[in-house]
Design an enzyme around this catalytic site. Structure first.
Site, PDB file in Angstrom:
ATOM      1  N   ASN A 151      -1.287 -52.134 -22.688  1.00  0.00           N
ATOM      2  CA  ASN A 151      -2.061 -52.168 -21.456  1.00  0.00           C
ATOM      3  C   ASN A 151      -2.390 -53.577 -20.965  1.00  0.00           C
ATOM      4  OD1 ASN A 151      -3.674 -51.806 -23.976  1.00  0.00           O
ATOM      5  ND2 ASN A 151      -5.358 -52.352 -22.633  1.00  0.00           N
ATOM      6  N   SER A 199      -4.382 -40.185 -19.994  1.00  0.00           N
ATOM      7  CA  SER A 199      -5.562 -40.199 -19.128  1.00  0.00           C
ATOM      8  C   SER A 199      -5.117 -40.078 -17.679  1.00  0.00           C
ATOM      9  CB  SER A 199      -6.324 -41.527 -19.295  1.00  0.00           C
ATOM     10  OG  SER A 199      -7.534 -41.350 -19.957  1.00  0.00           O
ATOM     11  N   CYS A 326     -11.713 -51.966 -21.127  1.00  0.00           N
ATOM     12  CA  CYS A 326     -12.646 -51.496 -22.154  1.00  0.00           C
ATOM     13  C   CYS A 326     -13.281 -52.645 -22.917  1.00  0.00           C
ATOM     14  CB  CYS A 326     -11.921 -50.561 -23.126  1.00  0.00           C
ATOM     15  SG  CYS A 326     -11.359 -49.048 -22.327  1.00  0.00           S
TER      16      CYS A 326
END
Length: 381
Positions: A151, A199, A326
């Site tokens: 990511n 997700s 995050c």
């Protein structure tokens, strides 16, 4: 100037068709899918229709799709329940040093329970060397969790090759495919993947919903305890509106659409790099440009503080990031860049992530490139 959003790896705007179907679902299909009356049966039919759409995208059985709240729940379920239910077969787990925090923090938790975890390194380009994985695999290894695409730098990991190596091994194979699902053609049965996390908000769907693929051939206890939803595999009333939005987002992700996006984002990357070259801006691409997701471009601007650059761009209405959403807002350095360069390397505090998606076009990317160059030049003065 119109704001420019280039942080799609963190989250994506919902597609208009997704918003439309969710609104309709909330208004017209409000029954509990577990209820036996007509309202419940209607909701249940919608749930199962969407499950078939999602299963078809992976060429798996509808029964192998478990709806949940998203990638973090999927990662936790796959990893924790595999470890706890199979500890009699061994207590060794394998992952990589560049996983999402949803995997790394879960592995740390299991270490506190007495499990042994091997964190595989990556090379200077951010690639996992397959021989390192082979050497780490042991008879008592019960789970391998390797992300499909990173990511932060976008690197693709050798999922197919790992799947082949595990074909005759007892270890379950889990992949966090949250970042890759919207870009890559993923076939769990063919690739030897037992568990896969997704997700919806990464593919222009709603936040707070996702799914876990679980191969029917493996046994995995339920992570949540309560009702008998999802055939006793995940307790809790299903978020039908969110699931419907995710289903629509998946429908829009045809093979041709994925290819068009891949090609378009490749052009976007080249536009930015060409502009930087012409302006003689010193930079280096983090990761492997020849083995990555097209929508992520991670760049080290030598001598430029990434925090300062982001602040200047934000004031001009441009959104990019320094890495995982995050871990944003914390003082922690990028664990992905640390895995590539080592601790205290200048690239860790001088790198930014640019990620493309819905709403971006070439004219917008050129405008961003011009503003980026002027901002870097201003900071250097």
């Amino acid at each position: 100037m119109e704001p420019i959003y280039l942080d799609h790896a963190a989250t994506t705007p919902a597609h208009p068709a997704v918003i439309e179907i969710m609104t309709d679902e909330m208004a017209n299909t409000f029954g509990n899918p577990s209820s036996i009356h007509a309202f419940g049966r209607q909701a249940h039919r919608r749930l199962e229709d969407i499950r078939q759409v999602i299963a078809a995208s992976l060429q798996v059985k509808p029964h192998e799709i478990i709806f949940n709240s998203g990638g973090t729940e999927g990662d936790n379920t796959a990893i924790i329940e595999t470890a706890l239910s199979r500890k009699d077969h061994g207590k060794h787990l394998i992952t990589t040093a560049i996983e999402h925090p949803a995997v790394l923090e879960t592995m740390k938790y299991l270490e506190s329970l007495g499990f042994e975890v091997t964190y595989l390194p990556v090379n200077e380009k951010g690639d996992l060397v397959l021989s390192d994985f082979e050497e780490s695999l042991r008879e008592d290894t019960i789970l391998v969790s390797v992300m499909y695409g990173n990511n932060e730098i976008g690197n693709l990991l050798p999922i197919k090759e790992i799947g082949k190596l595990l074909k005759t091994h007892q270890a379950f194979f889990h992949t966090d495919a949250v970042q890759a699902y919207g870009a890559e053609g993923i076939l769990p049965h063919e690739f030897g993947i037992d568990l896969l996390s997704i997700s919806a908000h990464k593919i222009n769907g709603p936040k707070g919903v996702g799914f876990l693929y679980k191969n029917d051939e493996i046994s995995l206890p339920s992570f949540f305890h309560g009702g008998e939803q999802e055939e006793k595999r995940r307790a809790g009333t299903e978020n039908l509106a969110g699931i419907a939005g995710m289903g629509k987002a998946v429908e829009l992700l045809t093979a041709s659409e994925k290819q068009q996006r891949h090609d378009k984002y490749g052009v976007f990357q080249q536009v930015i790099l060409t502009q930087l070259d012409k302006a003689e801006i010193e930079y280096q691409i983090n990761g492997n440009p020849k083995n990555k997701l097209a929508h992520i471009l991670n760049i080290w601007f030598k001598g430029i503080s990434s925090d300062l650059l982001l602040m200047h761009l934000d004031l001009q209405g441009i959104a990019i990031s320094t890495g995982s959403a995050c871990t944003a807002g914390t003082v922690e350095p990028s664990h992905v860049l640390e895995a590539i360069y080592g601790k205290n390397h200048p690239a860790i505090k001088e790198s930014v992530r640019i990620s493309f998606g819905l709403g971006n076009d070439e004219a917008q990317i050129k405008e961003f490139g011009n503003i980026l160059i002027k901002t870097i030049q201003k900071i250097k003065q």
